[in-house]
Design a protein around this motif. Structure first.
Motif, PDB file in Angstrom:
ATOM      1  N   MET A   4       0.921  -1.093  -0.246  1.00 30.57           N
ATOM      2  CA  MET A   4       0.012   0.328  -0.141  1.00 30.57           C
ATOM      3  C   MET A   4       0.876   0.933  -0.017  1.00 30.57           C
ATOM      4  N   LEU A   5       2.293   1.153   0.791  1.00 34.14           N
ATOM      5  CA  LEU A   5       3.229   2.323   0.774  1.00 34.14           C
ATOM      6  C   LEU A   5       3.515   2.677  -1.069  1.00 34.14           C
ATOM      7  N   PHE A   6       4.170   2.014  -1.308  1.00 33.67           N
ATOM      8  CA  PHE A   6       3.836   1.779  -2.672  1.00 33.67           C
ATOM      9  C   PHE A   6       3.445   2.086  -3.983  1.00 33.67           C
ATOM     10  N   CYS A  20      -3.970  -9.510   2.925  1.00 34.54           N
ATOM     11  CA  CYS A  20      -3.401  -9.258   4.384  1.00 34.54           C
ATOM     12  C   CYS A  20      -4.220 -10.271   5.304  1.00 34.54           C
ATOM     13  N   SER A  21      -5.574  -9.509   5.194  1.00 26.38           N
ATOM     14  CA  SER A  21      -6.403 -10.579   6.249  1.00 26.38           C
ATOM     15  C   SER A  21      -6.983 -11.425   6.780  1.00 26.38           C
ATOM     16  N   TRP A  22      -6.886 -12.378   6.124  1.00 21.12           N
ATOM     17  CA  TRP A  22      -6.458 -13.631   5.837  1.00 21.12           C
ATOM     18  C   TRP A  22      -5.647 -14.643   7.103  1.00 21.12           C
ATOM     19  N   THR A 144      -2.405  -1.964  12.794  1.00 20.13           N
ATOM     20  CA  THR A 144      -1.538  -0.858  12.820  1.00 20.13           C
ATOM     21  C   THR A 144      -1.086  -0.812  11.764  1.00 20.13           C
ATOM     22  N   PRO A 145      -0.647  -1.536  11.028  1.00 22.94           N
ATOM     23  CA  PRO A 145      -0.147  -1.102   9.050  1.00 22.94           C
ATOM     24  C   PRO A 145      -1.510   0.287   8.543  1.00 22.94           C
ATOM     25  N   LEU A 146      -2.687   0.114   8.654  1.00 21.29           N
ATOM     26  CA  LEU A 146      -3.930   0.375   7.886  1.00 21.29           C
ATOM     27  C   LEU A 146      -4.006   1.615   8.649  1.00 21.29           C
ATOM     28  N   TRP A 147      -3.578   1.655  10.012  1.00 20.67           N
ATOM     29  CA  TRP A 147      -3.780   3.061  10.263  1.00 20.67           C
ATOM     30  C   TRP A 147      -2.499   4.334   9.699  1.00 20.67           C
ATOM     31  N   PHE A 148      -1.297   3.651   9.964  1.00 18.47           N
ATOM     32  CA  PHE A 148      -0.324   4.684   9.619  1.00 18.47           C
ATOM     33  C   PHE A 148      -0.253   4.201   7.732  1.00 18.47           C
TER      34      PHE A 148
END
Length: 222
Positions: A4-6, A20-22, A144-148
């Motif tokens: 998601m970052l790139f 990733c939700s799995w 946490t990754p979704l927050w940032f």
């Protein structure tokens, strides 16, 4: 989070989140021989859906969620003094996209791990309420990754978002844990989780305000 970052492609980012939700379910199935020796993966999953659903409790919970969603929307419209279509997208495309995305990700991908395995384990140590609280904290910080990366917030808004998110998700975990303790059928927490994700997909703007109302009402219910 790295994907998601790139990436600038929204669909690729959504696919990354769905896959990733799995992770909780994949890790559960991978570690099951050590976690529950002698239990096959198929037998474990079948057992989680074997108990008949208590439909009165099930309908009660869903009805409460519908009422909370409507009340939260009304509060948001009152606060912003706007028309419904200014804050919510209820187009057919939005409904179909939200339904499919919610179906293949969060609820179906996570619940075998959270409520299917972790919830009963925590209940043995702490009881239903405190066990649900522990699962809720773990479940919350797992995002946490979704927050940032995915929230789009920074600074004080990000702090507020994280606090509201945790209050909301921990309250939801308590509701799910109590409901699941009365009826050990994984369908119930899956549907509760699905409804949360599905309704959030309609919000066009002012997510922080809407999340605040959800956190408040879900805390009251919990």
């Amino acid at each position: 989070g790295i994907v998601m970052l790139f990436t600038k492609n929204t669909y690729v980012a959504q696919l990354a989140v769905a896959v990733c939700s799995w992770t909780p379910t994949m890790m559960l199935l991978l570690m099951l021989p050590k976690l529950e020796p002698g239990t096959t993966r198929l037998a474990f999953i079948k057992k989680r859906f074997k108990t008949p659903i208590h439909f009165k409790s099930f309908l009660c919970v869903i009805s409460i969620q519908v009422i909370v969603f409507i009340m939260s929307v009304k509060c948001l419209l009152w606060q912003k003094d706007m028309a419904l279509d200014a804050v919510i997208n209820l187009s057919l495309t939005s409904i179909i996209t939200g339904f499919i995305n919610s179906l293949i990700s969060g609820a179906t991908g996570e619940e075998a791990g959270w409520r299917g395995y972790l919830q009963p384990v925590m209940e043995k140590h702490f009881g239903v309420i405190r066990g649900s609280l522990v699962v809720g904290v773990i479940w919350g910080f797992w995002h946490t990754p979704l927050w940032f990366i995915a929230s789009g917030y920074s600074g004080i808004e990000l702090v507020i978002y994280i606090v509201l998110f945790l209050v909301f998700i921990i309250s939801t975990a308590i509701i799910m844990g109590i409901t699941y303790s009365f009826c050990r059928n994984l369908t119930i927490p899956i549907v509760i989780h699905f409804f949360v994700n599905f309704t959030l997909s309609f919000i066009k703007d002012y997510l922080l305000n809407f999340l605040g109302y959800l956190a408040f009402f879900y805390t009251l219910i919990a």
